[in-house]
Write a protein that holds these residues in place. Structure first.
Motif, short mmCIF file in Angstrom:
data_model
loop_
_atom_site.label_atom_id
_atom_site.label_comp_id
_atom_site.label_asym_id
_atom_site.label_seq_id
_atom_site.Cartn_x
_atom_site.Cartn_y
_atom_site.Cartn_z
N GLN A 63 -7.71 43.91 15.88
CA GLN A 63 -7.42 42.88 14.89
C GLN A 63 -7.14 43.48 13.51
O GLN A 63 -6.32 42.96 12.75
CB GLN A 63 -8.57 41.87 14.81
N ALA A 64 -7.80 44.57 13.19
CA ALA A 64 -7.55 45.24 11.91
C ALA A 64 -6.14 45.84 11.89
O ALA A 64 -5.47 45.81 10.85
CB ALA A 64 -8.60 46.32 11.65
N ILE A 65 -5.69 46.36 13.01
CA ILE A 65 -4.32 46.89 13.08
C ILE A 65 -3.32 45.75 12.87
O ILE A 65 -2.40 45.87 12.06
CB ILE A 65 -4.06 47.62 14.42
N ILE A 66 -3.51 44.65 13.57
CA ILE A 66 -2.62 43.50 13.41
C ILE A 66 -2.65 43.00 11.98
O ILE A 66 -1.61 42.74 11.37
CB ILE A 66 -2.98 42.38 14.41
N SER A 67 -3.84 42.89 11.42
CA SER A 67 -4.00 42.43 10.05
C SER A 67 -3.27 43.34 9.06
O SER A 67 -2.57 42.88 8.15
CB SER A 67 -5.49 42.36 9.70
N ASN A 68 -3.42 44.64 9.24
CA ASN A 68 -2.75 45.60 8.35
C ASN A 68 -1.24 45.57 8.52
O ASN A 68 -0.50 45.74 7.55
CB ASN A 68 -3.31 47.01 8.57
N LEU A 69 -0.77 45.35 9.74
CA LEU A 69 0.68 45.22 9.95
C LEU A 69 1.21 43.95 9.29
O LEU A 69 2.28 43.97 8.66
CB LEU A 69 1.01 45.23 11.45
N ILE A 70 0.46 42.87 9.40
CA ILE A 70 0.86 41.63 8.71
C ILE A 70 0.87 41.88 7.20
O ILE A 70 1.80 41.47 6.50
CB ILE A 70 -0.10 40.47 9.07
N GLY A 71 -0.15 42.57 6.71
CA GLY A 71 -0.21 42.90 5.29
C GLY A 71 0.99 43.72 4.83
O GLY A 71 1.54 43.49 3.74
N MET A 72 1.41 44.67 5.66
CA MET A 72 2.58 45.48 5.34
C MET A 72 3.81 44.59 5.19
O MET A 72 4.58 44.72 4.24
CB MET A 72 2.81 46.52 6.43
N VAL A 73 3.98 43.67 6.13
CA VAL A 73 5.14 42.76 6.08
C VAL A 73 5.09 41.89 4.83
O VAL A 73 6.11 41.69 4.16
CB VAL A 73 5.21 41.89 7.37
N VAL A 74 3.91 41.40 4.49
CA VAL A 74 3.76 40.57 3.29
C VAL A 74 4.18 41.35 2.04
O VAL A 74 4.98 40.87 1.23
CB VAL A 74 2.31 40.05 3.15
N THR A 75 3.66 42.54 1.88
CA THR A 75 3.99 43.34 0.70
C THR A 75 5.46 43.70 0.66
O THR A 75 6.10 43.61 -0.40
CB THR A 75 3.12 44.61 0.66
N LEU A 76 6.03 44.10 1.79
CA LEU A 76 7.45 44.44 1.82
C LEU A 76 8.32 43.23 1.52
O LEU A 76 9.36 43.34 0.86
CB LEU A 76 7.83 45.05 3.17
N THR A 77 7.89 42.06 1.96
CA THR A 77 8.64 40.83 1.68
C THR A 77 8.64 40.53 0.19
O THR A 77 9.69 40.26 -0.40
CB THR A 77 8.06 39.64 2.48
N PHE A 78 7.47 40.58 -0.43
CA PHE A 78 7.38 40.34 -1.87
C PHE A 78 8.21 41.37 -2.64
O PHE A 78 8.96 41.03 -3.55
CB PHE A 78 5.92 40.39 -2.35
N GLY A 79 8.03 42.63 -2.28
CA GLY A 79 8.75 43.70 -2.98
C GLY A 79 10.25 43.60 -2.83
O GLY A 79 11.00 43.80 -3.80
N THR A 80 10.71 43.28 -1.64
CA THR A 80 12.15 43.18 -1.41
C THR A 80 12.76 41.98 -2.13
O THR A 80 13.83 42.09 -2.72
CB THR A 80 12.43 43.10 0.11
N ALA A 81 12.08 40.86 -2.08
CA ALA A 81 12.58 39.68 -2.81
C ALA A 81 12.64 39.98 -4.31
O ALA A 81 13.63 39.63 -4.98
CB ALA A 81 11.68 38.48 -2.54
N TRP A 82 11.64 40.66 -4.82
CA TRP A 82 11.61 41.04 -6.23
C TRP A 82 12.80 41.95 -6.56
O TRP A 82 13.48 41.74 -7.56
CB TRP A 82 10.29 41.76 -6.51
N LEU A 83 13.02 42.96 -5.71
CA LEU A 83 14.15 43.87 -5.91
C LEU A 83 15.48 43.13 -5.89
O LEU A 83 16.36 43.39 -6.70
CB LEU A 83 14.19 44.94 -4.82
N LYS A 84 15.61 42.21 -4.95
CA LYS A 84 16.86 41.46 -4.81
C LYS A 84 17.19 40.70 -6.09
O LYS A 84 18.30 40.77 -6.60
CB LYS A 84 16.76 40.49 -3.62
N PHE A 85 16.21 39.98 -6.60
CA PHE A 85 16.47 39.15 -7.78
C PHE A 85 16.48 39.96 -9.07
O PHE A 85 17.33 39.74 -9.93
CB PHE A 85 15.48 37.99 -7.85
N LEU A 86 15.57 40.91 -9.20
CA LEU A 86 15.51 41.72 -10.41
C LEU A 86 16.76 42.61 -10.55
O LEU A 86 17.32 42.73 -11.62
CB LEU A 86 14.25 42.60 -10.42
#
Length: 182
Positions: A111-134
Motif C-alpha cells: 500500500q505504501a508503494i501504491i500510495s507513493n506512486l499516486i503521490g508521484m502522479v499528483v506532484t507531476l500533474t501539478f508541476g506540469t500544469a504549472w509549467l504549461k501555464f507559466l
C-alpha cells in the motif's frame, strides 16, 4: 502519551529531512531531479497524514519566507512562482492524498508503494500544469519537460520511499515513538 511539543518536534524533523534531501539534485533543462519527492513520500509514509502533511507545509513555508531549504539551497517566493513552484505546491497535495490513501488501505509495503506512486502522479500533474501555464507551453511540451524525464526515477523513488518509510515507521512504532501521532 507524548506532549504536543513532541508532535511539533517530529513535524519539524520531517521538514528538516525534506530540506536536506532537497539538496540532492540532478540538473535538467526545465526542472531538476531532486530528493524532495523521495523525502515527501518518506516522511508521509513514516508520520502519516496529519504530521506528514504538516511537515510538508512547514517545509514550503520555510522556503517561502526565504530560508534556503529548496533545491540548490534556494528559497523565497520567487521559487514558488517560478518553473518549479507547481511541483513544490504539489508536494502538499501529494502528502495529504498519500496519507489518506494509507489511512484507508493500511500502512503496509504494497500500500505504501501504491500510495507513493499516486503521490508521484499528483506532484507531476501539478508541476506540469504549472509549467504549461507559466511557460505558455503546449501540453505536449509541458509533458516532455515536466513528466517524461521523471517517470523512471519517480518510480524508483516511490518504491524506495515506501520501503524505507515502512521500515522506519515499523521500528519507530515498535519503540512506541509514534503512539501519540496516530
Amino acid at each position: 502519551m507524548k506532549s504536543k511539543t513532541y508532535a511539533y518536534v517530529i513535524t519539524a524533523f520531517g521538514a528538516a529531512i525534506i530540506a536536506v534531501l532537497a539538496q540532492i539534485t540532478i540538473p535538467l533543462p526545465l526542472v531538476p531531479i531532486t530528493g524532495q519527492t523521495l523525502a515527501v513520500g518518506l516522511i508521509v509514509t513514516i508520520l502519516g497524514t496529519r504530521y506528514g502533511t504538516l511537515s510538508v507545509l512547514l517545509y514550503i513555508l520555510l522556503g517561502a519566507i526565504g530560508l534556503p531549504v529548496y533545491s540548490g539551497f534556494s528559497g523565497g517566493l520567487g521559487i514558488l512562482v517560478g518553473p518549479t513552484g507547481g511541483y513544490i505546491i504539489g508536494f502538499l497535495v501529494q502528502a495529504y492524498i498519500m496519507g489518506i490513501y494509507m489511512d484507508f488501505f493500511g500502512k503496509t509495503y504494497p500500500q505504501a508503494i501504491i500510495s507513493n506512486l499516486i503521490g508521484m502522479v499528483v506532484t507531476l500533474t501539478f508541476g506540469t500544469a504549472w509549467l504549461k501555464f507559466l511557460g505558455d507551453l503546449t501540453w505536449t511540451a509541458a509533458f516532455m519537460g515536466g513528466v517524461a524525464p521523471f517517470i523512471i526515477v519517480g518510480i524508483i523513488k516511490a518504491i524506495l520511499a515506501a520501503w524505507l518509510g515502512i521500515l522506519v515507521r515499523n521500528r519507530l512504532s515498535n519503540a512506541r515513538l509514534l503512539d501519540s501521532l496516530a
